[in-house]
Motif scaffolding. Structure first.
Motif, PDB file in Angstrom:
ATOM      1  N   GLU A  18       0.802  -1.313   0.093  1.00 37.93           N
ATOM      2  CA  GLU A  18      -0.044   0.023   0.072  1.00 37.93           C
ATOM      3  C   GLU A  18       0.951   1.366  -0.173  1.00 37.93           C
ATOM      4  OE1 GLU A  18      -4.448   0.854   1.775  1.00 37.93           O
ATOM      5  OE2 GLU A  18      -2.683   0.604   3.481  1.00 37.93           O
ATOM      6  N   VAL A  19       0.702   2.080  -0.953  1.00 40.11           N
ATOM      7  CA  VAL A  19       1.491   3.438  -1.296  1.00 40.11           C
ATOM      8  C   VAL A  19       0.739   4.445  -0.735  1.00 40.11           C
ATOM      9  CG1 VAL A  19       2.500   4.937  -2.895  1.00 40.11           C
ATOM     10  CG2 VAL A  19       2.525   2.692  -3.105  1.00 40.11           C
ATOM     11  N   LEU A  20      -0.602   4.508  -0.726  1.00 36.24           N
ATOM     12  CA  LEU A  20      -1.679   5.528  -0.382  1.00 36.24           C
ATOM     13  C   LEU A  20      -2.468   4.806   0.700  1.00 36.24           C
ATOM     14  CD1 LEU A  20      -2.336   7.720  -3.529  1.00 36.24           C
ATOM     15  CD2 LEU A  20      -0.452   8.200  -1.892  1.00 36.24           C
ATOM     16  N   LYS A  21      -2.424   5.638   1.911  1.00 33.34           N
ATOM     17  CA  LYS A  21      -3.158   4.746   3.065  1.00 33.34           C
ATOM     18  C   LYS A  21      -4.498   5.428   3.597  1.00 33.34           C
ATOM     19  CE  LYS A  21       1.608   2.728   4.030  1.00 33.34           C
ATOM     20  NZ  LYS A  21       2.753   2.786   4.943  1.00 33.34           N
ATOM     21  N   GLY A  22      -5.370   5.727   2.918  1.00 35.13           N
ATOM     22  CA  GLY A  22      -6.553   6.310   3.539  1.00 35.13           C
ATOM     23  C   GLY A  22      -6.390   7.926   3.200  1.00 35.13           C
ATOM     24  N   LEU A  23      -6.008   8.304   2.229  1.00 35.47           N
ATOM     25  CA  LEU A  23      -5.817  10.047   2.372  1.00 35.47           C
ATOM     26  C   LEU A  23      -7.489  10.636   2.472  1.00 35.47           C
ATOM     27  CD1 LEU A  23      -2.946  10.653   0.131  1.00 35.47           C
ATOM     28  CD2 LEU A  23      -2.968  10.174   2.615  1.00 35.47           C
ATOM     29  N   ASN A  24      -7.527  11.872   2.967  1.00 36.30           N
ATOM     30  CA  ASN A  24      -8.694  12.588   2.951  1.00 36.30           C
ATOM     31  C   ASN A  24      -8.182  14.181   2.835  1.00 36.30           C
ATOM     32  OD1 ASN A  24     -11.285  10.682   3.729  1.00 36.30           O
ATOM     33  ND2 ASN A  24      -9.653  10.103   5.223  1.00 36.30           N
ATOM     34  N   PHE A  25      -8.538  14.809   1.982  1.00 38.40           N
ATOM     35  CA  PHE A  25      -8.106  16.225   1.609  1.00 38.40           C
ATOM     36  C   PHE A  25      -8.822  16.879   0.791  1.00 38.40           C
ATOM     37  CE2 PHE A  25      -5.120  19.677   0.443  1.00 38.40           C
ATOM     38  CZ  PHE A  25      -4.886  19.958   1.713  1.00 38.40           C
ATOM     39  N   VAL A  26      -9.278  18.123   0.913  1.00 39.66           N
ATOM     40  CA  VAL A  26      -9.780  19.107   0.157  1.00 39.66           C
ATOM     41  C   VAL A  26      -8.864  20.069  -0.466  1.00 39.66           C
ATOM     42  CG1 VAL A  26     -11.884  20.603  -0.163  1.00 39.66           C
ATOM     43  CG2 VAL A  26     -12.152  18.751   1.214  1.00 39.66           C
ATOM     44  N   PHE A  27      -9.033  20.034  -1.680  1.00 36.80           N
ATOM     45  CA  PHE A  27      -8.272  20.940  -2.598  1.00 36.80           C
ATOM     46  C   PHE A  27      -9.004  22.328  -2.766  1.00 36.80           C
ATOM     47  CE2 PHE A  27      -5.999  17.289  -3.009  1.00 36.80           C
ATOM     48  CZ  PHE A  27      -4.740  17.456  -2.824  1.00 36.80           C
ATOM     49  N   ASP A  28      -8.837  23.556  -2.200  1.00 38.58           N
ATOM     50  CA  ASP A  28      -9.914  24.583  -2.577  1.00 38.58           C
ATOM     51  C   ASP A  28      -9.532  25.322  -3.915  1.00 38.58           C
ATOM     52  OD1 ASP A  28     -10.814  23.851   0.132  1.00 38.58           O
ATOM     53  OD2 ASP A  28      -9.560  25.577   0.957  1.00 38.58           O
ATOM     54  N   ARG A  29     -10.801  25.750  -4.322  1.00 37.72           N
ATOM     55  CA  ARG A  29     -10.851  26.472  -5.549  1.00 37.72           C
ATOM     56  C   ARG A  29     -10.305  27.950  -5.244  1.00 37.72           C
ATOM     57  NH1 ARG A  29     -16.233  27.462  -8.876  1.00 37.72           N
ATOM     58  NH2 ARG A  29     -15.369  28.844 -10.663  1.00 37.72           N
ATOM     59  N   GLY A  30      -9.687  28.612  -6.112  1.00 37.68           N
ATOM     60  CA  GLY A  30      -8.983  29.823  -5.994  1.00 37.68           C
ATOM     61  C   GLY A  30      -7.723  30.095  -5.161  1.00 37.68           C
ATOM     62  N   LYS A  31      -7.141  28.830  -4.813  1.00 38.81           N
ATOM     63  CA  LYS A  31      -5.957  28.855  -3.925  1.00 38.81           C
ATOM     64  C   LYS A  31      -4.948  27.864  -4.607  1.00 38.81           C
ATOM     65  CE  LYS A  31      -8.308  29.355   0.486  1.00 38.81           C
ATOM     66  NZ  LYS A  31      -8.564  28.750   2.067  1.00 38.81           N
ATOM     67  N   THR A  32      -3.654  28.104  -4.084  1.00 34.77           N
ATOM     68  CA  THR A  32      -2.496  27.287  -4.372  1.00 34.77           C
ATOM     69  C   THR A  32      -2.314  26.196  -3.405  1.00 34.77           C
ATOM     70  OG1 THR A  32      -1.187  29.098  -3.309  1.00 34.77           O
ATOM     71  CG2 THR A  32      -1.092  29.026  -5.547  1.00 34.77           C
ATOM     72  N   ASN A  33      -2.744  25.016  -3.684  1.00 34.55           N
ATOM     73  CA  ASN A  33      -2.847  23.935  -2.724  1.00 34.55           C
ATOM     74  C   ASN A  33      -1.452  23.090  -2.945  1.00 34.55           C
ATOM     75  OD1 ASN A  33      -5.665  23.465  -1.928  1.00 34.55           O
ATOM     76  ND2 ASN A  33      -5.766  24.176  -4.001  1.00 34.55           N
ATOM     77  N   LEU A  34      -0.593  22.974  -1.878  1.00 38.30           N
ATOM     78  CA  LEU A  34       0.643  22.238  -2.007  1.00 38.30           C
ATOM     79  C   LEU A  34       0.793  20.805  -1.653  1.00 38.30           C
ATOM     80  CD1 LEU A  34       1.460  25.284  -2.609  1.00 38.30           C
ATOM     81  CD2 LEU A  34       3.560  25.006  -1.684  1.00 38.30           C
ATOM     82  N   ILE A  35       1.280  20.025  -2.454  1.00 33.83           N
ATOM     83  CA  ILE A  35       1.681  18.781  -1.830  1.00 33.83           C
ATOM     84  C   ILE A  35       3.202  18.545  -1.443  1.00 33.83           C
ATOM     85  CG2 ILE A  35       1.303  16.079  -2.073  1.00 33.83           C
ATOM     86  CD1 ILE A  35      -0.905  16.649  -3.795  1.00 33.83           C
TER      87      ILE A  35
END
Length: 254
Positions: free
Chosen positions: A15-32
């Motif tokens: 398993e590489v991704l283990k149950g991610l939860n996130f909201v990427f907002d409109r009109g914003k710079t969302n960084l990972i």
């Protein structure tokens, strides 16, 4: 807005991704952000539909991608702009031809309309007069601006940037960061940026997802990242010389 719910992805049983939860907002710079191997690129490829998750959903403005019809997926593709790590320009095409490429692929615009749109975005990224140059004839920073122009020429709702500052000097990287942020605000785009660059976090980290070992270890803003007591986060961000200097100044009360 893009909302990720309980996203899981595995390769060969690991398993590489283990149950991610996130909201990427409109009109914003969302960084990972996160160390190499933390799952950033896999996360991005799941959102782009390149990978199919084992579990979880990715919702574009409230609708799960898994429920999109083939036609809806084609339409969504038209609404996505992509800035690749290496720029990914076509060496045999001029700057103008590179930027025009998505219009030829995804629209039925007349040539005059396409040329007007291309001229507008080239002006927007400060590349007036570079139309007929080849990628090999311009600097790395200019190539990145061409890549941004190509990504926004279709007026996308979503903009994905994979290490947009890779290979650039700090001054040029800051120019690219600020350009992406300004375009995000001006056109109200949901922008998602994968980066290792802590300068980018400091400059444009309006919403940050910090990944570690496939888990969402921390979320916050560029201001909040300095205040967190989470050792996992602080060990990562303060490994940067820039952040060490900022932290030292903060402790002195500057």
């Amino acid at each position: 807005m893009i909302e990720v719910k309980n996203l899981r992805k595995a390769f060969n049983g690991e398993e590489v991704l283990k149950g991610l939860n996130f909201v990427f907002d409109r009109g914003k710079t969302n960084l990972i952000i996160g160390q190499s191997g933390s799952g950033k690129s896999v996360f991005l490829k799941n959102m782009l539909g390149i990978f199919t998750p084992e579990e979880g959903t990715i919702e574009y403005d409230g609708k799960p991608y898994s429920e999109f019809t083939d036609e809806e997926r084609r339409e969504l593709r038209k609404e996505i702009g992509m800035v690749f790590q290496g720029g990914a320009l076509f060496d045999s095409m001029t700057v103008k031809e590179n930027v025009m490429f998505p219009l030829k692929m995804f629209t039925k615009m007349k040539k005059a309309e396409m040329e007007e749109r291309v001229d507008n975005v080239l002006e927007r990224v400060n590349l007036v007069g570079a139309d007929d140059k080849m990628p090999s004839e311009i600097s790395g920073g200019m190539q990145k601006r061409v890549s941004i122009a190509r990504a926004i020429v279709n007026r996308p709702k979503y903009l994905f940037c994979d290490e947009p500052n890779s290979g650039l000097d700090p001054t040029t990287a800051t120019v690219i960061d600020n350009l992406i942020q300004k375009i995000t605000h001006e056109f109200d785009i949901t922008t998602i940026i994968i980066t290792h660059d802590m300068n980018s976090v400091l400059e444009i980290g309006e919403k940050i997802a910090f990944l570690k070992d496939g888990l969402l270890a921390w979320t916050g803003t560029k201001d909040e990242i300095f205040k967190t007591q989470d050792k996992t986060v602080t060990d990562f961000v303060y490994s940067s010389d820039l952040f060490k200097k900022v932290r030292k100044a903060q402790l002195k009360g500057y």
